[in-house]
Design a protein around this motif. Structure first.
Motif, PDB file in Angstrom:
ATOM      1  N   MET A 430       0.872  -1.183   0.077  1.00  0.00           N
ATOM      2  CA  MET A 430      -0.062  -0.064  -0.108  1.00  0.00           C
ATOM      3  C   MET A 430       0.868   1.283  -0.009  1.00  0.00           C
ATOM      4  SD  MET A 430      -1.459   2.586   1.801  1.00  0.00           S
ATOM      5  CE  MET A 430      -0.363   2.251   2.859  1.00  0.00           C
ATOM      6  N   ALA A 431       1.988   1.153   0.810  1.00  0.00           N
ATOM      7  CA  ALA A 431       2.765   2.262   0.989  1.00  0.00           C
ATOM      8  C   ALA A 431       3.403   2.662  -0.482  1.00  0.00           C
ATOM      9  CB  ALA A 431       3.850   2.250   2.018  1.00  0.00           C
ATOM     10  N   ARG A 433       2.451   1.871  -3.135  1.00  0.00           N
ATOM     11  CA  ARG A 433       1.286   2.199  -4.218  1.00  0.00           C
ATOM     12  C   ARG A 433       1.086   3.747  -4.169  1.00  0.00           C
ATOM     13  NH1 ARG A 433      -3.550  -0.545  -2.664  1.00  0.00           N
ATOM     14  NH2 ARG A 433      -4.189   1.106  -1.553  1.00  0.00           N
ATOM     15  N   GLU A 434       1.080   4.113  -3.048  1.00  0.00           N
ATOM     16  CA  GLU A 434       0.790   5.755  -2.629  1.00  0.00           C
ATOM     17  C   GLU A 434       2.088   6.518  -3.170  1.00  0.00           C
ATOM     18  OE1 GLU A 434      -1.615   7.034   0.418  1.00  0.00           O
ATOM     19  OE2 GLU A 434      -3.162   5.840  -0.350  1.00  0.00           O
ATOM     20  N   ASP A 435       3.230   6.125  -2.577  1.00  0.00           N
ATOM     21  CA  ASP A 435       4.329   7.210  -2.817  1.00  0.00           C
ATOM     22  C   ASP A 435       5.540   6.276  -2.583  1.00  0.00           C
ATOM     23  OD1 ASP A 435       6.151   8.965  -2.876  1.00  0.00           O
ATOM     24  OD2 ASP A 435       4.854  10.789  -2.206  1.00  0.00           O
ATOM     25  N   ASP A 437       8.594   7.188  -2.936  1.00  0.00           N
ATOM     26  CA  ASP A 437       9.738   8.109  -2.205  1.00  0.00           C
ATOM     27  C   ASP A 437       9.536   7.822  -0.420  1.00  0.00           C
ATOM     28  OD1 ASP A 437      11.001   8.310  -4.378  1.00  0.00           O
ATOM     29  OD2 ASP A 437      10.582  10.492  -4.671  1.00  0.00           O
ATOM     30  N   VAL A 438       8.236   8.241  -0.324  1.00  0.00           N
ATOM     31  CA  VAL A 438       7.893   8.154   1.093  1.00  0.00           C
ATOM     32  C   VAL A 438       7.879   6.823   1.684  1.00  0.00           C
ATOM     33  CG1 VAL A 438       5.810   8.707   2.785  1.00  0.00           C
ATOM     34  CG2 VAL A 438       6.206  10.259   0.743  1.00  0.00           C
ATOM     35  N   ALA A 439       7.291   5.820   0.904  1.00  0.00           N
ATOM     36  CA  ALA A 439       7.830   4.385   1.374  1.00  0.00           C
ATOM     37  C   ALA A 439       8.948   4.025   1.762  1.00  0.00           C
ATOM     38  CB  ALA A 439       7.228   3.546   0.518  1.00  0.00           C
ATOM     39  N   ALA A 440      10.040   4.630   0.957  1.00  0.00           N
ATOM     40  CA  ALA A 440      11.520   4.416   1.418  1.00  0.00           C
ATOM     41  C   ALA A 440      12.068   5.101   2.334  1.00  0.00           C
ATOM     42  CB  ALA A 440      12.227   4.665  -0.009  1.00  0.00           C
ATOM     43  N   ALA A 441      11.375   6.407   2.411  1.00  0.00           N
ATOM     44  CA  ALA A 441      11.608   7.234   3.826  1.00  0.00           C
ATOM     45  C   ALA A 441      11.196   6.523   5.015  1.00  0.00           C
ATOM     46  CB  ALA A 441      11.185   8.539   3.659  1.00  0.00           C
ATOM     47  N   MET A 442      10.156   5.608   4.932  1.00  0.00           N
ATOM     48  CA  MET A 442       9.490   4.736   6.062  1.00  0.00           C
ATOM     49  C   MET A 442      10.459   3.599   6.409  1.00  0.00           C
ATOM     50  SD  MET A 442       6.856   6.625   6.984  1.00  0.00           S
ATOM     51  CE  MET A 442       7.913   7.962   6.548  1.00  0.00           C
TER      52      MET A 442
END
Lengths: 575, 244
Positions: A430-431, A433-435, A437-442
């Motif tokens: 899900m992360a 899919r949404e974004d 870059d942000v997923a990577a940052a998480m």
């Protein structure tokens, strides 16, 4: 107020014109003529006539609804429906006039012939004035029915529409319904219900009344039922749920024997597509990877199963290997293919990914038909002599028996898919899919997440392919075109992206419907296309949208003060 | 640049060069962030502020130069390993997961962690820091206001228990009142011991809360000083603070 009234008439005329063009179109492409012999209710109404009534009915309904929404009085509402109905006749009347005065209309529009004129003038070919009045009258009455429907109380209207739709469907799909009934009732009884494939009048009336009473009763009682269900203590509610589930399972198990061979065959095909839909949904719905080459996995599974089990010249084991051993091999083969194909495209996003995967699908198709692989998979001749699965000594030859394999495979796939969606991996996808870059940052390894999505998604495609090979008994390259990918994608979108029940419904609608509509010959693709467009216009979120998608749609409305979603969210951590 | 320090800084960026295709976006950037500081990078649009953050978090790779965090070279550490190393980012435009609830978003922030009790504890801390988020715990993030989303993105980054927080344009698209609140929060987090690297176009506010600042111009640092001194600098005043 004056302006409002004006716009009511205007929209009635607009609606009428649109429906009028539809009416003219249906006639000009020859649909009336093609179905004028097809009686839905014996000696009462033909499908061709229904096609004439229907645009006016819908036009009347729509015009009346609009008038109602602008707060017009019932008289105005009815009047606007009637106006819409009258206007619906206009395009067809113009065509009648042209046809009467110009010699060579038929050279261009081959279907504007005597049959058509007979249909739209209700057999008043000789006297066009009477014919015109007849058409106008019929359309105005139809639109009036649509208008009256909007004015009825909601419950009554729902029940009427349900009953009408029921009779129409039972009459229209006479052939299919007859096949089902054949298993259950003796021939004499059947003949009192149907005359060939047309419903007789008395059973039609009984059906209408039953449908109406049943539906009305349910509409009235629904609230009470839900309330008493909600009032039940939790353990009791679980019991009710279990019983419901049990009935559902028994129905699923009994299904092929109820519906008969021909329908079972269709259901098996639908099941194969349900599996592929669930598989592709992992890539698209969960991880947001638009994969247009899903046919690759299907082909790999089918060919692996084919060459391993075939008793023909291309069979590697001379038909010694069992179907049950082949299933996991096909699954793993598809996963390996999925993994390898995913490697070069990990860095791509969105549209670029879609195009690249589309390429893979084409490559597989070309490989399958190529001379290079001909010694292994037979090129255009394909692989023949694939034996049916053998279940403890019984050969599963019939679609009724194969159904259980597909059912089991679907249930397993569904289970895995639900578990994945609610797991940590599901959250990861899900992360991504949404974004990304942000997923990577998480802290999410996006490349790994995508690789996993492609690989898992491919697995069910492989199994679906293997089952397909066993079902059909032969595997040809032309079964593996881009249309398989498109079909699977469409059924996901139609059903509701990311929603599992939606996929099942989508597969029934997209794969099952064209089979059921077979009697409508070439027109079925028109119906199919029109349904798709109407669907996407009116319900872009799909037939059964997923919860996440519902939330998203809710998000477009202003936020509500209460925590509106408390019922659907379950915090994953912390317990 | 006279940036030699004897003690080791928390974050040291040494002479990084980065390119978008042929465009030389960062031309040998060197700066550092000490433990407990708020350091801000200010500059106009396209000066390379966000690119610098992307380079630090490995969302783009500098062609030259090194980035050291707590003495370790993190120049080539993949972006997804950074939260575990102690670096968390609040991306530009906030990047909350619109379809997840507030709480689910916060849980995503603790993605790399496995200590359930610790996560629970930090969740409570986040709600104490932003009581507003507690109220909206089960609401879908996409329905939050811009200010609330900024709070959520910040709280989510803190869920990784970072030792360095990177903030990319936190004031972007927010009403002036909310901008104040956001910067108050940054100060508050910093007082509790968090080191912050703040990239901000609103130079006035950034210099208000920061200890030190660097002024970026077309991929180069043109000024480096304490925030107070930069505020007094006539050139900064003219160019970035809109004063005459």
């Amino acid at each position: 107020m004056e302006r409002d009234k004006k716009s009511v008439w205007r929209s009635a005329i607009e609606t009428g014109l649109i429906m009028g063009v539809v009416l003219l179109y249906l006639g000009v492409i020859g649909m009336f003529a093609a179905f004028q012999e097809r009686e839905v209710i014996y000696e009462v109404v033909t499908l061709g006539q229904i096609l004439i009534f229907f645009p006016a009915l819908i036009g009347g309904w729509m015009a009346a609804r609009r008038a109602q929404k602008s707060g017009a009085a019932p008289v105005i509402v009815m009047a606007s429906a009637l106006v819409a109905g009258a206007v619906t006749a206009v395009p067809t009347l113009i065509m009648l006039f042209i046809n009467a005065n110009i010699e060579n209309v038929r050279d261009v529009l081959v279907n504007v012939n005597r049959d058509w004129v007979d249909m739209v003038t209700f057999d008043n070919r000789a006297d066009l004035l009477t014919g015109t009045l007849a058409l106008l009258g019929v359309l105005i009455v139809s639109a009036g029915v649509g208008g009256v429907l909007t004015l009825l109380p909601k419950k009554l209207r729902g029940a009427l529409m349900f009953a009408g739709a029921l009779v129409l469907l039972i009459g229209m799909f006479g052939e299919t319904v007859r096949q089902i009934l054949q298993q259950l009732v003796p021939r004499e009884t059947l003949d009192t219900i149907y005359r060939r494939t047309s419903l007789r009048l008395t059973p039609a009336i009984i059906l209408f009344v039953l449908g109406f009473v049943g539906s009305y009763f349910w509409e009235v009682r629904r609230n009470a039922v839900t309330r008493s269900y909600n009032a039940m203590p939790a353990p009791q509610r679980t019991v009710v749920q279990r019983i419901g589930l049990l009935i559902f399972l028994v129905a699923l198990l009994a299904l092929p024997w109820i519906v008969g061979r021909a329908l079972s065959d269709i259901i098996v095909t639908v099941g194969i597509y349900v599996m592929m839909g669930l598989g592709l949904n992992i890539a698209i719905g969960l991880a947001g990877l638009l994969d247009l080459g899903y046919v690759t996995n299907y082909a790999v599974g089918a060919y692996v199963a084919a060459v391993l089990t075939s008793t023909g010249a291309l069979g590697l084991t001379g038909g010694q290997m069992s179907f049950w051993v082949v299933i996991p091999i096909a699954l793993i083969a598809a996963m390996i293919t999925g993994f390898i194909l995913a490697l070069p495209i990990l860095k791509m996003r969105g549209d670029y990914l879609a195009i690249a995967t589309l390429g893979f699908g084409e490559i597989i198709g070309t490989l399958a038909i190529s001379d290079w692989l001909r010694p292994v998979i037979g090129g255009a001749q394909g692989v023949l002599f694939i034996p049916k699965p053998n279940f403890f000594g019984t050969e599963l030859v019939n679609p009724e028996q194969l159904y259980y394999i597909v059912l089991a495979a679907c249930i397993v796939t569904l289970f895995v898919s639900i578990r994945l969606n609610n797991s940590r991996i599901g959250r990861t996808w899900m992360a991504v899919r949404e974004d990304e870059d942000v997923a990577a940052a998480m802290g999410i390894d996006t490349a790994r997440a995508k690789l996993l999505a492609f690989t898992v998604s491919a697995a069910t495609g492989g199994v679906a392919g293997a089952i397909f090979a066993a079902k059909v008994g032969t595997v040809f390259p032309n079964s593996f075109t881009v249309f398989v990918s498109i079909n699977v994608l469409s059924l996901i979108i139609l059903g509701g992206m990311g929603s599992n029940p939606g996929i099942v419904l989508g597969a029934i609608a997209l794969v099952g419907m064209p089979e059921l509509l077979r009697e409508f010959s070439e027109f079925r693709w028109l119906i199919y296309g029109a349904l798709l467009i109407i669907m996407m216009l009116n319900r872009p979120e799909g037939l059964i949208p997923s919860k996440v998608r519902q939330r998203e749609l809710a998000a477009e409305n202003p936020p509500e003060p209460a925590p509106a979603t408390s019922g659907v969210t379950q915090p994953a951590a912390g317990d | 640049m006279i940036e030699r320090q004897t003690s080791m800084a928390l974050l040291e960026v040494n002479n990084i060069h980065a390119y978008y295709g042929n465009i030389h976006a960062l031309k040998g950037l060197t700066f550092h962030v000490e433990q407990g500081e708020i350091v801000t990078l200010i500059g106009s649009n396209g000066a390379g502020k966000t690119t610098t953050l992307r380079a630090i978090t490995s969302l783009m790779h500098p062609r030259e130069g090194t980035i050291m965090f707590e003495g370790k070279d993190i120049t080539h550490t993949p972006a997804n390993n950074l939260p575990a190393q102690g670096v968390a980012m609040v991306p530009e435009g906030r990047g909350v997961f619109a379809k997840l609830t507030v709480e689910e978003n916060l849980e995503m922030g603790a993605y790399y962690r496995n200590d359930k009790d610790g996560i629970r504890e930090d969740l409570e801390k986040a709600y104490d820091l932003f009581p507003r988020l507690r109220e909206r715990r089960l609401q879908v993030a996409g329905t939050l206001s811009g200010g609330e989303q900024q709070m959520l993105a910040t709280a989510r980054a803190l869920m990784a228990r970072p030792r360095l927080l990177l903030l990319d344009e936190p004031s972007m698209g927010l009403a002036p009142v909310l901008v104040e609140t956001v910067f108050d929060t940054i100060e508050r987090i910093n007082k509790e011991g968090m080191t912050v690297l703040l990239v901000e176009q609103n130079a006035l506010l950034a210099l208000e809360v920061a200890h030190r600042g660097y002024v970026l111009q077309t991929g180069e640092i043109v000024l480096a000083d304490s925030a107070a001194a930069l505020k007094q600098n006539p050139e900064v005043q003219k160019k970035y603070l809109g004063m005459e």
